[in-house]
Scaffold this active site. Structure first.
Site, mmCIF file in Angstrom:
data_model
loop_
_atom_site.group_PDB
_atom_site.id
_atom_site.type_symbol
_atom_site.label_atom_id
_atom_site.label_comp_id
_atom_site.label_asym_id
_atom_site.label_seq_id
_atom_site.Cartn_x
_atom_site.Cartn_y
_atom_site.Cartn_z
ATOM 1 N N HIS A 1 -78.171 108.229 25.721
ATOM 2 C CA HIS A 1 -77.247 107.697 24.700
ATOM 3 C C HIS A 1 -76.468 108.869 24.113
ATOM 4 C CE1 HIS A 1 -75.880 105.977 20.896
ATOM 5 N NE2 HIS A 1 -76.141 104.781 21.390
ATOM 6 N N CYS B 1 -71.807 104.164 25.106
ATOM 7 C CA CYS B 1 -71.706 103.614 23.757
ATOM 8 C C CYS B 1 -70.287 103.877 23.241
ATOM 9 C CB CYS B 1 -72.754 104.254 22.846
ATOM 10 S SG CYS B 1 -72.616 103.679 21.134
ATOM 11 N N HIS C 1 -73.274 99.823 25.354
ATOM 12 C CA HIS C 1 -73.296 99.495 23.927
ATOM 13 C C HIS C 1 -71.856 99.275 23.525
ATOM 14 C CE1 HIS C 1 -77.287 101.632 22.572
ATOM 15 N NE2 HIS C 1 -77.489 100.678 23.459
ATOM 16 N N ASP D 1 -73.281 96.143 19.974
ATOM 17 C CA ASP D 1 -73.981 97.118 19.143
ATOM 18 C C ASP D 1 -73.576 96.923 17.686
ATOM 19 O OD1 ASP D 1 -75.683 99.166 18.613
ATOM 20 O OD2 ASP D 1 -74.399 100.756 19.383
ATOM 21 N N HIS D 2 -74.539 96.893 16.839
ATOM 22 C CA HIS D 2 -74.338 96.729 15.387
ATOM 23 C C HIS D 2 -73.451 95.512 15.102
ATOM 24 C CE1 HIS D 2 -74.895 101.388 15.217
ATOM 25 N NE2 HIS D 2 -75.935 100.745 15.706
ATOM 26 N N TYR E 1 -78.172 95.637 12.201
ATOM 27 C CA TYR E 1 -78.824 94.751 13.161
ATOM 28 C C TYR E 1 -79.147 93.360 12.598
ATOM 29 C CZ TYR E 1 -79.061 98.581 16.432
ATOM 30 O OH TYR E 1 -78.718 99.582 17.305
#
Ligand code: DNO
Length: 393
Positions: free
Chosen positions: A233, A271, A298, A351-352, A368
């Site tokens: 990542h 990401c 991501h 993601d998020h 999250y």
């Protein structure tokens, strides 16, 4: 793309049933209770896998098997921890789990200064303010020699920022930065944090890069033998923090990492939100350069300004061209399928997400909550469907 959702385990406020209803099929999870550096026993993996299966979902990606700090510094028990890491890779493969996400960020994992920045529509977002970070470094942590990392103007602005903060804000900032965001695995008191930073001493970027490559040279043969796709990542944010280098932030970093250990099992978690914080990162180019070894996606977007501040935008807004990224991912999948690769379908998680609607009244892991991520997934799903259809017309 294999639609995925992160799940922090049985204590997660967002249950597996919510993930099922979001339409995701794949769960991204980890055994968070296992100490960094220890081997993950097969029985523990199976137990967790069983819980997920019972909900009609599959544990497809491990995020993360953390790297012990000793490995990053190559001190202490690093050899033992590397051996344990190899065993964990083999144990996960024995249970049919073949994708492992990890990071090589020193001391801290992902870092934000504000976890509930109000958005104009009433939702809240994760944010990173450069002056808050500098103020924290200079006047809260009071890191030795921190002054030499900043210009006098930057120090002056940070000082003004610090002076207008009240105690509650200082405590919240401290908590956000060092207490450990979800998934970070390690949180610190101020004393522990200072010790951890000091332990890096004069370690240079080249040293850390070398340590990462040495780690990969040691574990990738095990990944190859077990058919496991390791996917690192990127640094979040993608620059050094507290005077300690970071080595997975830019296109140049990726080149060093993948030319050092060329095996495709040495792969990447792409990401978009992490890379997208730097204006000098050309996301499409970086994706294309390494598409072959992107094992996990991501997808999220950030909105940055020229000073280095950023907040997490809605998934289809902000600086990331999500259309281009989804198209790049689907194009890569098509290419892999034509090649007959069994890993053609790439797991992707939204993601998020913003804290919004009913989640504003709930306590969930920052970034999250269910509804913000559900919105992200739904938007990306629609975008993907439209792009996919355009391929066949
Ligand atoms: C934050 C996450 C990171 C990520 C690790 C991967 O939301 O993307 O915590 O899981 O850095 O090892």
């Amino acid at each position: 793309m294999k639609e995925s959702f992160r799940w922090y385990g049985p204590k997660d406020a967002v249950p597996l049933s919510a993930i099922r209803q979001a339409g995701a099929t794949t769960v991204v999870s980890a055994l968070h209770y296992i100490e960094n550096g220890a081997e993950w026993p097969v029985n523990d993996i199976k137990k967790h896998q069983e819980i997920i299966r019972k909900s009609g979902l599959e544990w497809g990606v491990v995020e993360s098997v953390p790297i012990h700090e000793d490995i990053k510094q190559r001190t202490g028990n690093f050899e033992l921890y590397i051996e344990n890491y190899k065993k964990t890779i083999a144990n996960l493969a024995a249970c049919g789990i073949y994708t492992i996400c990890y990071n090589f960020m020193p001391v801290l994992d992902w870092t934000r200064t504000h976890l509930y920045k109000p958005m104009p529509d009433g939702s809240t977002a994760l944010a990173y303010e450069i002056d808050a970070m500098r103020a924290f470094d200079l006047f809260v942590v009071k890191r030795k020699n921190a002054n030499s990392d900043y210009t006098s103007d930057q120090i002056e602005t940070a000082k003004r920022y610090f002076e207008q903060m009240n105690e509650k804000e200082i405590a919240e900032l401290t908590e956000s930065v060092i207490a450990g965001l979800p998934g970070a695995e390690e949180g610190y008191t101020m004393e522990q944090f200072n010790k951890r930073i000091a332990a890096y001493g004069a370690l240079t970027k080249e040293d850390l890069q070398k340590h990462l490559i040495q780690f990969l040279a040691a574990i990738i043969p095990t990944a190859e033998n077990n058919g496991v796709r390791m996917c690192i990542h990127p640094d979040d944010p993608p620059h050094s923090l507290f005077g300690i280098p970071r080595v997975v932030s830019t296109a140049a970093d990726l080149k060093v990492l993948f030319s050092g250990v060329p095996s495709r099992n040495n792969g990447l978690t792409f990401c978009t939100g992490s890379f997208g914080v730097r204006a000098d990162n050309n996301l499409e180019q970086m994706f294309m350069d390494h598409s072959d070894r992107i094992h996990f996606l991501h997808f999220r977007s950030t909105q940055r300004d020229e000073r280095g501040n950023f907040y997490e935008a809605n998934h289809l807004e902000g600086d990331v061209d999500m259309y281009a990224m989804v198209k790049a991912a689907l194009t890569e999948e098509k290419r892999r399928k034509a090649e007959g690769r069994s890993d053609w379908e790439i797991p992707m998680r939204p993601d998020h997400g913003h804290q919004m609607l009913d989640d504003l009244n709930k306590v969930t892991n920052p970034g999250y909550s269910a509804i913000g991520r559900l919105r992200g997934l739904a938007e990306i799903r629609g975008l993907a469907l439209a792009i996919q259809r355009s391929f066949s017309t």
